[in-house]
Structure formats: C-alpha cells, structure tokens
Design a protein around this motif. Structure first.
Motif, short mmCIF file in Angstrom:
data_model
loop_
_atom_site.label_atom_id
_atom_site.label_comp_id
_atom_site.label_asym_id
_atom_site.label_seq_id
_atom_site.Cartn_x
_atom_site.Cartn_y
_atom_site.Cartn_z
N GLY A 202 9.24 -61.55 42.03
CA GLY A 202 10.41 -60.72 42.29
C GLY A 202 10.06 -59.54 43.17
N PRO A 203 11.04 -58.73 43.56
CA PRO A 203 10.79 -57.60 44.46
C PRO A 203 10.07 -56.44 43.77
N PHE A 204 9.34 -55.69 44.56
CA PHE A 204 8.74 -54.43 44.09
C PHE A 204 9.40 -53.33 44.91
N ILE A 205 10.29 -52.59 44.27
CA ILE A 205 11.06 -51.57 44.97
C ILE A 205 10.53 -50.19 44.61
N GLU A 206 10.02 -49.50 45.61
CA GLU A 206 9.44 -48.16 45.40
C GLU A 206 10.43 -47.09 45.84
N VAL A 207 10.69 -46.17 44.94
CA VAL A 207 11.61 -45.06 45.22
C VAL A 207 10.84 -43.75 45.11
N ASN A 208 10.74 -43.02 46.20
CA ASN A 208 10.11 -41.70 46.17
C ASN A 208 11.19 -40.69 45.81
N CYS A 209 11.16 -40.25 44.56
CA CYS A 209 12.23 -39.37 44.05
C CYS A 209 12.23 -38.00 44.73
N GLY A 210 11.12 -37.64 45.33
CA GLY A 210 11.06 -36.33 45.98
C GLY A 210 11.43 -36.37 47.44
N ALA A 211 11.66 -37.58 48.00
CA ALA A 211 11.91 -37.71 49.43
C ALA A 211 13.38 -37.97 49.76
N ILE A 212 14.22 -38.22 48.73
CA ILE A 212 15.64 -38.51 48.98
C ILE A 212 16.45 -37.22 48.85
N PRO A 213 17.21 -36.85 49.88
CA PRO A 213 18.04 -35.63 49.78
C PRO A 213 19.05 -35.74 48.64
N ASP A 214 19.34 -34.62 48.02
CA ASP A 214 20.28 -34.61 46.89
C ASP A 214 21.60 -35.27 47.23
N SER A 215 22.11 -35.01 48.44
CA SER A 215 23.43 -35.51 48.82
C SER A 215 23.47 -37.03 48.98
N LEU A 216 22.29 -37.63 49.21
CA LEU A 216 22.23 -39.07 49.43
C LEU A 216 21.65 -39.82 48.24
N PHE A 217 21.27 -39.10 47.21
CA PHE A 217 20.53 -39.72 46.11
C PHE A 217 21.32 -40.86 45.46
N GLU A 218 22.54 -40.59 45.05
CA GLU A 218 23.32 -41.62 44.36
C GLU A 218 23.59 -42.82 45.27
N ALA A 219 23.90 -42.55 46.53
CA ALA A 219 24.19 -43.64 47.47
C ALA A 219 22.96 -44.51 47.68
N GLU A 220 21.78 -43.89 47.77
CA GLU A 220 20.54 -44.65 47.99
C GLU A 220 20.16 -45.44 46.74
N LEU A 221 20.30 -44.79 45.60
CA LEU A 221 19.83 -45.42 44.36
C LEU A 221 20.83 -46.47 43.84
N PHE A 222 22.13 -46.14 43.86
CA PHE A 222 23.13 -47.02 43.27
C PHE A 222 23.91 -47.85 44.30
N GLY A 223 23.80 -47.47 45.57
CA GLY A 223 24.59 -48.14 46.59
C GLY A 223 26.03 -47.64 46.58
N LEU A 249 10.99 -51.84 39.40
CA LEU A 249 11.49 -50.60 40.01
C LEU A 249 10.44 -49.53 39.77
N PHE A 250 9.89 -49.00 40.86
CA PHE A 250 8.84 -47.99 40.75
C PHE A 250 9.39 -46.65 41.20
N LEU A 251 9.56 -45.74 40.25
CA LEU A 251 10.05 -44.39 40.55
C LEU A 251 8.85 -43.46 40.74
N ASP A 252 8.46 -43.30 41.99
CA ASP A 252 7.32 -42.44 42.29
C ASP A 252 7.77 -40.99 42.35
N GLU A 253 6.85 -40.09 42.02
CA GLU A 253 7.12 -38.65 42.01
C GLU A 253 8.36 -38.35 41.16
N ILE A 254 8.41 -38.94 39.98
CA ILE A 254 9.56 -38.77 39.10
C ILE A 254 9.72 -37.31 38.68
N GLY A 255 8.64 -36.56 38.73
CA GLY A 255 8.71 -35.14 38.37
C GLY A 255 9.49 -34.31 39.37
#
Length: 460
Positions: A202-223, A249-255
């Motif tokens: 299956g896919p390995f999806i990496e999400v850098n939580c510190g690199a997504i702007p607040d305004s785009l977070f929901e759109a990027e994460l949830f579509g 689903l890999f949530l990097d820099e979750i802090g």
C-alpha cells in the motif's frame, strides 16, 4: 546338578558372568585374569580367549586403544577415558586400582559402557550447531544487507534496540511515535516499519505537519469538493489522508501541528473517518499511523501547546532513535556506506584518508545523520583528487571535532599518534567482538584489512 558340576561351580565366576556390563581384571603387568561374558561380545571375540593374554599385545593387534592398565599403574588412582575398539565402537572405560593386604597395587578392575551412539549424537549436534551458526550468520548478513539497502546502520546497542522495536511494530497495526533529534532518520525508520509490514504494497504517505500553512491544512489533509472555496480546483482534490488508504500515514513533525488542528487529527485517528472540505458524505479510511517528532511533547502538554488526549493516541508504542554522537559505533560504517552511495551517484572513485575518518569520528554531529550525509556528498563532489584528505574537510568540522588530548608524547609524529589511536580502537574492538569478521563488520572495513592491521600492531 551333579557332583562334577558342584566342583566346577564358582560363586564369584557366576556373579561375574551374570553381570550385563563389560568387566575386565588384570594384574599390574597387564595380564588379563578375569573377564565377563559381555566383554568378548564388545570386542568381537570369545571372552575366555582373552584370559592369560596381555593388554599390551591386544593393543598392538588393534583390538582396542588406548589401554588402561599402564595409566592406572602410573597414576595409582581411578582413571576414566574413551577407548576405541577394532569395530569402531566408542567405550567410556573406567579403571579402578585394587590393593593387597600390604597396601600394594595388586589388580586393576575395569568396566566400560558403549557410548558409540552418544558420540554420534554429539557429532550430529556439533554439525547442527555449525549449520545453525552458518544459517544465523547468513541471516545476519542478509538482514544487514537489507538494512544497508534501506540506508540504516545499527551497530550500536541503542540503535539495535530501536530497530528491534521497529521490527516488532511492523507486525501489528499499533500506533507508533518515533522520537529523536532532527536529522537522526525518523522518516527512514517509519519507511522501514511500513516496508516490513503487511501494508508494504500500500502507499506510504508522509505529511510534514510543520510545512503546511494553516490556511491550507484542512484542504491538504482532508481534500475538498469542487467549488468548496474560492480558488479551489473545479474537480476537487483528494486529501493526503484519503491517499493513505490501505497503507501507512506518517505524520512527521507532529509536535509542530497547530493546536487548532490537533482536535481534527485526533478525530480522524479515533474514527478513521472524515469529511472533505465542503463535503457532506463521510469517507472511511484504513491506514496505519506512525508519527514522529523532535519535540518534548510532555513539556508541550504542560505548556498547553499540545493536547494530552492526542498524545496518548499517538504514543501507544514509542521508539527513540539516539543522536549520532551517542552511537559512535555507527559512524564509520555510515561513512563507508555513504561514500559508496555517492561514488555510484556521481560516478567518482574516492578514498578517505585516515585523518579524515578520525575527524569525522570525533565531530559532535549536531545535525546528526543528515549533516553527515551532506558532508560526505560535499567531499565526494568537491574533492579534486581521488584521495580525500583533511584539507578537503569544511573548517567547522575540523575545528568542531572534539578530539581528546593525546595521552602520548606530543613529540611523536601525526602518523605515530594515529597509529596508536588505531591500535587502541582495534584492541577495544577485539575485546568486544572477539572475531575478526565481526570486528570488520563493526568497523566498516574488510576482514583481511583487520587481520593485516592486527599483525602490524602485533595484536594476538
């Protein structure tokens, strides 16, 4: 029983022959005086034919070897050893001295047990142990190759512990939280867990939580659905969480995740269901969650910067990757692995001077493995000669190396000081790893090189 039989009957002889063990009695000169009936069967002869013969002559004839009598006479005590017969049998023979009234050695009584099958079992077990050791070695080499191909080096005890936990995690879909400083290889370990798991196709999806702007977070994460907001794509967009369906689903820099988004992530983790931005239909997803951070999340909780309920959801099984400066056994193997990778990538042939390895080994590596990767790539690309010397090292590496003060006279040349240091490393490695093969693996070099250097320094 008639009178003649009564005269011939001897109680001691009857008792001797009733025994089911091999018993043989000689005098101190080695002449056989008594034998049990079993004795002849063991040696393939008639028992009575042995009486009156010398054990020395019988040994010369190849009936059995070695002989017991001279050993007992010499040691004047009970002796036990393994004897081989002319039939190839193995006997555990025990000889006991017998003394007369004057306390002088008078007779030697011996008895034996056939241990041929036990000896065969022992040889079989020994062969099995060797085979198991060979298989174990091959599995270790294969495992090391797989780790090498994955870019992971784990010679140090702390790193081996982290890797062992990661292997166990790969077998189940439990949430994992990878902890460690920036640059230690958290995403690499997350990919390792994914690639070893049943979700590896299956896919390995990496999400850098510190690199997504607040305004785009929901759109990027949830579509989002078509026309969900101004500027949205007319066909809508599939989010990263949806893309991870069936995989990891890999949530990097979750802090670094902003507090206002943490509750949304928590809900998805709990329910494995979400809504696209602008959507009304729930989307069910099946993913395995791995998170990573270089922050102290408990401190962040205390400072009201991280939700405690989210922390407990993420931190089911923690895995801590130690910083590179605390896993010095891994530095040299990492150096050689990276050198090979960049040689292949840039089609260059390079060698490292020992002084370079010495500097790299004692540098503090605040940027951890990521910094080492950058340094090695720079050395391969920019060094003008095949041999990379300490002149090609960046100044901050040479100046920042925490090289201990030499315990040898400063009047010695650099080569002499480096030789002494190398000898100390070899002595420490030999004490820890025992064999030259394991020493070579730990030090990232070849076994012939280790043997040659040990001969050079006269390390026995």
């Amino acid at each position: 029983m008639n009178v003649t039989q009564l005269k011939d009957w001897n109680e001691n002889e009857q008792i001797l022959h009733s025994l089911k063990d091999d018993i043989l009695v000689t005098n101190v000169e080695g002449i056989i005086l008594k034998v049990s009936e079993v004795t002849g069967k063991i040696y393939g002869v008639e028992s009575e034919s042995l009486i009156g013969k010398s054990v020395y002559d019988l040994e010369a004839q190849g009936l059995f070897t070695p002989i017991l009598t001279p050993m007992v006479v010499k040691e004047n005590k009970k002796i036990t050893f393994v004897q081989t017969t002319n039939k190839g049998k193995k006997l555990l023979v025990t000889g006991i001295p017998v003394y007369n009234e004057q306390g002088e050695l008078y007779r030697i009584v011996s008895y034996s047990h056939d241990i041929t099958e036990l000896a065969q079992y022992k040889e079989f077990l020994f062969a099995m142990e060797e085979e198991m050791q060979r298989v174990k070695t091959e599995l270790g080499l294969l495992r090391n190759k797989q780790l090498h191909d994955a870019g992971i080096i784990a010679k140090s005890a702390d790193m081996q512990k982290a890797l062992s936990t990661a292997r166990q995690l790969s077998e189940v879909d439990v949430n994992a939280l990878i902890l460690g400083e920036s640059g230690v290889g958290k995403s690499l370990l997350a990919k390792f867990i994914h690639n070893k798991s049943h979700r590896r196709k299956g896919p390995f999806i990496e999400v850098n939580c510190g690199a997504i702007p607040d305004s785009l977070f929901e759109a990027e994460l949830f579509g989002y659905e078509p026309g969900a907001f101004t500027g949205a794509h007319q066909k809508g967009k599939v989010g990263l969480i949806e893309l991870s369906n069936g995989g990891t689903l890999f949530l990097d820099e979750i802090g670094e995740l902003p507090l206002q988004h943490q509750v949304k992530v928590l809900k998805v983790i709990q329910e494995k269901r979400f809504y696209r931005v602008g959507g009304t239909k729930p989307i069910q997803v099946d993913f395995r969650l791995i998170s990573a951070t270089n922050k102290d999340l408990q401190k962040a909780i205390h400072e009201k910067q991280f939700r405690e309920d989210l922390y407990f959801r993420l931190n089911v099984v923690p895995v801590t990757i130690p910083p590179l400066r605390k896993r010095t056994e891994d530095i040299v193997p990492l150096i050689h692995m990276l050198l090979q990778q960049f040689e292949k990538k840039y089609n260059k042939k390079k060698r490292l001077d020992e002084a370079v390895i010495h500097h790299l080994l004692h540098y503090e590596w605040r940027g951890n493995v990521r910094e080492l990767i950058n340094i090695m790539e720079r050395l391969v690309v920019l060094s003008p000669t095949t041999l990379i010397t300490d002149e090609h090292l960046p100044d901050h590496v040479k100046e920042g190396a925490s090289i201990p003060s030499p315990s040898i006279p400063i009047e010695q040349t650099l080569k002499q000081m480096l030789d002494d240091r190398e000898k100390q490393i070899l002595l420490a490695a030999r004490k820890k790893y025992r064999t030259t093969i394991r020493m070579a693996e730990a030090l990232g070099t070849s076994q012939p090189s280790i043997v040659r250097k040990m001969k050079k320094y006269q390390i026995i």
